[in-house]
Design a protein around this motif. Structure first.
Motif, short mmCIF file in Angstrom:
data_model
loop_
_atom_site.label_atom_id
_atom_site.label_comp_id
_atom_site.label_asym_id
_atom_site.label_seq_id
_atom_site.Cartn_x
_atom_site.Cartn_y
_atom_site.Cartn_z
N ASP A 72 42.17 35.97 32.96
CA ASP A 72 41.74 36.36 31.61
C ASP A 72 40.58 37.35 31.63
OD1 ASP A 72 40.32 34.14 32.72
OD2 ASP A 72 39.29 33.89 30.79
N ARG A 73 39.88 37.46 32.76
CA ARG A 73 38.76 38.42 32.83
C ARG A 73 39.20 39.79 33.36
NH1 ARG A 73 32.92 36.41 33.19
NH2 ARG A 73 33.10 34.25 32.53
N LEU A 74 40.38 39.81 33.95
CA LEU A 74 40.84 41.07 34.55
C LEU A 74 40.98 42.17 33.50
CD1 LEU A 74 41.87 42.63 37.04
CD2 LEU A 74 44.17 41.81 36.46
N ALA A 75 41.54 41.81 32.37
CA ALA A 75 41.79 42.81 31.33
C ALA A 75 40.49 43.49 30.91
CB ALA A 75 42.47 42.16 30.13
N ALA A 76 39.42 42.69 30.78
CA ALA A 76 38.14 43.26 30.37
C ALA A 76 37.63 44.24 31.43
CB ALA A 76 37.13 42.14 30.14
N GLY A 77 37.82 43.90 32.68
CA GLY A 77 37.39 44.78 33.77
C GLY A 77 38.17 46.09 33.77
N LEU A 78 39.46 45.99 33.49
CA LEU A 78 40.30 47.20 33.49
C LEU A 78 39.95 48.08 32.29
CD1 LEU A 78 43.69 45.66 34.64
CD2 LEU A 78 42.24 47.24 35.93
N SER A 100 30.91 44.94 45.78
CA SER A 100 31.46 43.57 45.78
C SER A 100 30.74 42.73 44.73
CB SER A 100 31.36 42.95 47.17
OG SER A 100 30.01 42.88 47.60
N SER A 101 31.49 41.85 44.13
CA SER A 101 31.00 41.11 42.97
C SER A 101 29.85 40.17 43.33
CB SER A 101 32.15 40.31 42.38
OG SER A 101 31.70 39.62 41.24
N VAL A 102 28.89 40.09 42.42
CA VAL A 102 27.83 39.09 42.56
C VAL A 102 27.96 38.06 41.43
CG1 VAL A 102 26.23 40.72 43.63
CG2 VAL A 102 26.18 40.42 41.17
N SER A 103 29.04 38.17 40.65
CA SER A 103 29.19 37.33 39.46
C SER A 103 29.56 35.89 39.83
CB SER A 103 30.29 37.94 38.58
OG SER A 103 30.69 37.00 37.61
N PRO A 104 28.95 34.93 39.14
CA PRO A 104 29.36 33.53 39.36
C PRO A 104 30.81 33.31 38.95
CG PRO A 104 27.41 33.68 37.91
CD PRO A 104 27.89 35.07 38.14
N ALA A 105 31.37 34.23 38.16
CA ALA A 105 32.76 34.08 37.74
C ALA A 105 33.74 34.43 38.86
CB ALA A 105 33.03 34.97 36.53
N ALA A 106 33.27 35.16 39.88
CA ALA A 106 34.17 35.57 40.95
C ALA A 106 34.56 34.36 41.81
CB ALA A 106 33.49 36.63 41.82
#
Ligand SMILES: O=C(O)c1ccc(O)c(O)c1
Ligand SMILES: [Mg+2]
Length: 614
Positions: A72-78, A100-106
C-alpha cells in the motif's frame, strides 16, 4: 577523468555553487534536492545556467525511503518519483540517486526491495532516467554496498545500477576490494569523500565531518583503484557534508576540492602503475620536498625591539638588503629577516614569509601551479636574485631557496655583508626547528592538504589543546627527516574575535644548550614567559628526575616533556605583535612539539603582562 562536485559541498545559493564549481574547473555537478527546492530559479533556468558554464548536471539526489515497503505504500513512492522525474527532465539530468531506506516502514526483504526497485527503474526508463541505488551506512536494512549489489542484481533492470560512496563503504570498514567483482557498467556513479577518524556514530560523522580526499584518514585512493579495476569510467564526484565548508567561501572550497581530486588521481595513478585503468588520470609534476628552512621573515614596523630580542638570544646582524629596509640576522643555520619596509601590520610584527631550502625551486613552483596554488611573481625587483615563491593558504609567502649553492642564485646575494659586532661569545642556537602558523578557522583542512600535496609534507595527528578562552586545534606537518616542520594551529572554539591570540605565530629555534640560552636571555635583562609554580609541582609528580634537574627547570622557567625517543626542553619569549620565539632542545630523538605544555604556554600568554608588550 571527468570531475564533479555535489552542490551540498559548497556554500551559498545554487547559482553561487554552480559558478564556483565552474571556476574551479569541474565539468559536472550533482544537484542536491534541497538546493533546488529552496531556490527561486526554475529548473529550466538552472539547466541553462549550468549549460552556459559548461557544467553537466550528472545526478539528482537524494530520493529517500522508497524500497521494501508494504504494497500500500508503493503507490505513494511511485507517485513521488513521477514528480521527481518531471523535475529532472526540466533540469536535463538523467540519473537519480536512491539511497537505502531508513524508514521504520521498510521491511527486511531483499526480494521485495528488488521487485520494487525494478518497478521504479521501469518507470524511470520511460523518461530516459537511470536509478543509482546507494547503501547508506546507516540504512535500516541495507547498509553495505555488497548488499545493495545483491538487490540490484536480483532486480536485473538495465536502468538500475549502483551508486558507490567511499564514505559509506570505508566508514563501516566494509572491504572495498570486492568492488572489483561488480561489472563496471553496473556502477552508475561514484561519490568520494574522506573523513578524519572520530569515535562517533556514523550518521553524525557523515553529516558533519566529511572532508575532501587527502584531508582525512580514509583510503579513498585505494577504493578508487578498486572501482577503476571494476571497469567504471564515469566521473569522480565529491560529496562532502561538512559544517565548516558550509560556511566558507564557495570559490575557495571548490578550488580546495579540485586540488584534492588532482592529488587523488595522482595517487591512484601511482598505485595502478601502467595498468590500462590508469588512462585519463591527472599526472602533475612530482612534489619537490623541501630539505630545511632558509629563513623566516618578520614584517615589523619598528625593528628595534625585535633586534634587541634577537641580540639577547645570541643572534648577530650580518647583512643589510642592498635596497630594501630588510636586515639579516644569523646564528648557526638559523636566519631571521627583519623587514621594516613592508606596509605596517595593524597588529605589529608578523611572520610574513618563510624561505624553504629546495632541491629545485623552479620545479617546486611547477608542482604548486599544477595543484592550483597561487604562484607569486618571480622577479620582485630587477636588481634582486629571482625568487620562486607561492602563497600558502594563510597568506604567508613561501620562498623556495638554494642558499649559497653554486648552481643557483642565492637570496643572500641581495644582502651586503654588515657584520656589526663580531660574535665574541657565539650563541647556542643551531637552526630553525619549526614554525607555527595560525590558520583562519575555515581553512584548516585546506592548509593540511596544501602542505601535503604541494610540498609533500606528512600531516601528523590533529590535537585539541585547551586555552583559557577556547580550544586550539593543532596539527603538525613535516618532512620525513623532520628537516622542515610546520605546526598549523587554529583557534576554533570560543576565542574572542578581537583577541590577538587567534593570530599568534611563532618561530621555534633549536638550541644545543637551552640552559645557556635561557641564562643568556636573563643576563640581557629579558625574562622568558613566566611558568607557574603549579606546573613544576605537577612535573615532579609526573617525572622522576633528579631533584637538581627539577630545581633548574623551575629556576629557568623551562618546560619539559619526554617520549619514547628522548627528552624535550622549551621556553618562550615575550610576544611582539603576533609573533614570539620558542627555544627548544631535543635530547635524543624526541619527535613531538611539547603539546602537553601548550596549555601552560597559552594560559601564561593570556595572563602575563608581557604577552602583548614590546
Ligand atoms: O546523509 C544523507 O542522508 C545522504 C544522502 C545522500 C547521499 O548520497 C549520502 O551519501 C548521504
Ligand atoms: Mg552519497
Amino acid at each position: 577523468m571527468r570531475k564533479s562536485i555535489a552542490t551540498v559541498s559548497l556554500s551559498g545559493s545554487l547559482a553561487d555553487k554552480l559558478t564556483a564549481a565552474h571556476a574551479a574547473g569541474f565539468s559536472g555537478v550533482e544537484i542536491f534536492e534541497n538546493d533546488l527546492v529552496s531556490s527561486a530559479p526554475a529548473p529550466e533556468d538552472v539547466r541553462r545556467r549550468a549549460s552556459d558554464l559548461g557544467l553537466e548536471v550528472l545526478l539528482y539526489q537524494p530520493f529517500r525511503d522508497f524500497e521494501a515497503v508494504p504494497p500500500d505504500r508503493l503507490a505513494a513512492g511511485l507517485r513521488r518519483a513521477e514528480h521527481k522525474f518531471a523535475v529532472m527532465e526540466r533540469l536535463g539530468v538523467e540519473q537519480l540517486l536512491v539511497c537505502s531506506s531508513v524508514s521504520p516502514a521498510a521491511v527486511d526483504d531483499d526480494a521485495l526491495a528488488a521487485q520494487q526497485l525494478r518497478i521504479l527503474a521501469e518507470r524511470a526508463a520511460e523518461h530516459g532516467i537511470r536509478i543509482a541505488y546507494e547503501a547508506l551506512a546507516w540504512g535500516r536494512h541495507v547498509s553495505d554496498y555488497l548488499h545493495a549489489w545483491r538487490i540490484v542484481r536480483m532486480a536485473d533492470h538495465p536502468n538500475l545500477g549502483l551508486c558507490l560512496d567511499s564514505f559509506h563503504i570505508l566508514a563501516r570498514e566494509v572491504a572495498p576490494y570486492a568492488i572489483e567483482t561488480i561489472p563496471g557498467d553496473k556502477i552508475f556513479f561514484l561519490q568520494l569523500a574522506d573523513a578524519p577518524t572520530l569515535p562517533m556514530d556514523v550518521l553524525h560523522w557523515s553529516r558533519h565531518y566529511r572532508c575532501f580526499p587527502g584531508q582525512g584518514d580514509l583510503d579513498v585512493a585505494g577504493l578508487v583503484c578498486n572501482v577503476l579495476r571494476a571497469g567504471y569510467d564515469g566521473p569522480l564526484s565529491l560529496e562532502v557534508f561538512n559544517d565548516i565548508f558550509r560556511q566558507a567561501a564557495a570559490m575557495r572550497t571548490a578550488q580546495d576540492a579540485m586540488r584534492s581530486l588532482i592529488a587523488l588521481e595522482e595517487q591512484v595513478g601511482a598505485r595502478l602503475g601502467d595498468s590500462p585503468h590508469a588512462a585519463g588520470l591527472a599526472l602533475p609534476p612530482p612534489p619537490v620536498v623541501p630539505t630545511g628552512f632558509a629563513f623566516a621573515e618578520l614584517a615589523t614596523p619598528d625593528p628595534g625591539s625585535l633586534a634587541g630580542l634577537l641580540n639577547a638570544l645570541g643572534f648577530v646582524r650580518t647583512g643589510t638588503h642592498r635596497h630594501k629596509s630588510v636586515s639579516l640576522w644569523e646564528q648557526g643555520d638559523a636566519r631571521i629577516l627583519l623587514n621594516h619596509g613592508s606596509p605596517e601590520s595593524p597588529d605589529g610584527p608578523a611572520l610574513s614569509a618563510i624561505g624553504l631550502e629546495s632541491p629545485s625551486p623552479a620545479a617546486a613552483v611547477k608542482r604548486a601551479e599544477a595543484l592550483l596554488s597561487p604562484v607569486l611573481p618571480r622577479v620582485w625587483d630587477p636588481h634582486d636574485a629571482p625568487l620562486d615563491a607561492v602563497a600558502a593558504p594563510d597568506g604567508t609567502d613561501l620562498f623556495f631557496c638554494r642558499t649559497g649553492r653554486p648552481d643557483h642564485p642565492s637570496w643572500t646575494g641581495d644582502f651586503s655583508e654588515d657584520r656589526q659586532d663580531a660574535p665574541g661569545d657565539p650563541g647556542e642556537i643551531t637552526h630553525i626547528d619549526h614554525v607555527a602558523l595560525t590558520q583562519p578557522w575555515h581553512q584548516f583542512d585546506e592548509a593540511s592538504l596544501f602542505y601535503k600535496s604541494v610540498l609533500g609534507l606528512r600531516p601528523h595527528e590533529s590535537l585539541e589543546l585547551p586555552d583559557p578562552y577556547g580550544l586550539l586545534r593543532s596539527r603538525a606537518v613535516s618532512t620525513e627527516d623532520s628537516g622542515v616542520r610546520i605546526a598549523l594551529n587554529v583557534a576554533y572554539i570560543g576565542t574572542h574575535e578581537t583577541d590577538l591570540s587567534v593570530a599568534w605565530q611563532h618561530i621555534a629555534l633549536a638550541s644545543r644548550d637551552i640552559i645557556a640560552t635561557a641564562r643568556r636571555l636573563r643576563a640581557a635583562g629579558l625574562a622568558p614567559l613566566p611558568v607557574p609554580a603549579n606546573y613544576y609541582d605537577d612535573l615532579e609528580a609526573r617525572h622522576d628526575l633528579p631533584p637538581e634537574r627539577h630545581r633548574l627547570l623551575r629556576e629557568l622557567g623551562l618546560l619539559y616533556d619526554r617520549d619514547d625517543h628522548g627528552e624535550f626542553l622549551q621556553f618562550y619569549t615575550v610576544t611582539a605583535g603576533r609573533v614570539f620565539f620558542e627555544i627548544v632542545q631535543r635530547i635524543g630523538g624526541y619527535v613531538g612539539y611539547g603539546a602537553v605544555n601548550a596549555p601552560i604556554r597559552l594560559a601564561a600568554q593570556h595572563t602575563s603582562p608581557h604577552h602583548r608588550s614590546s
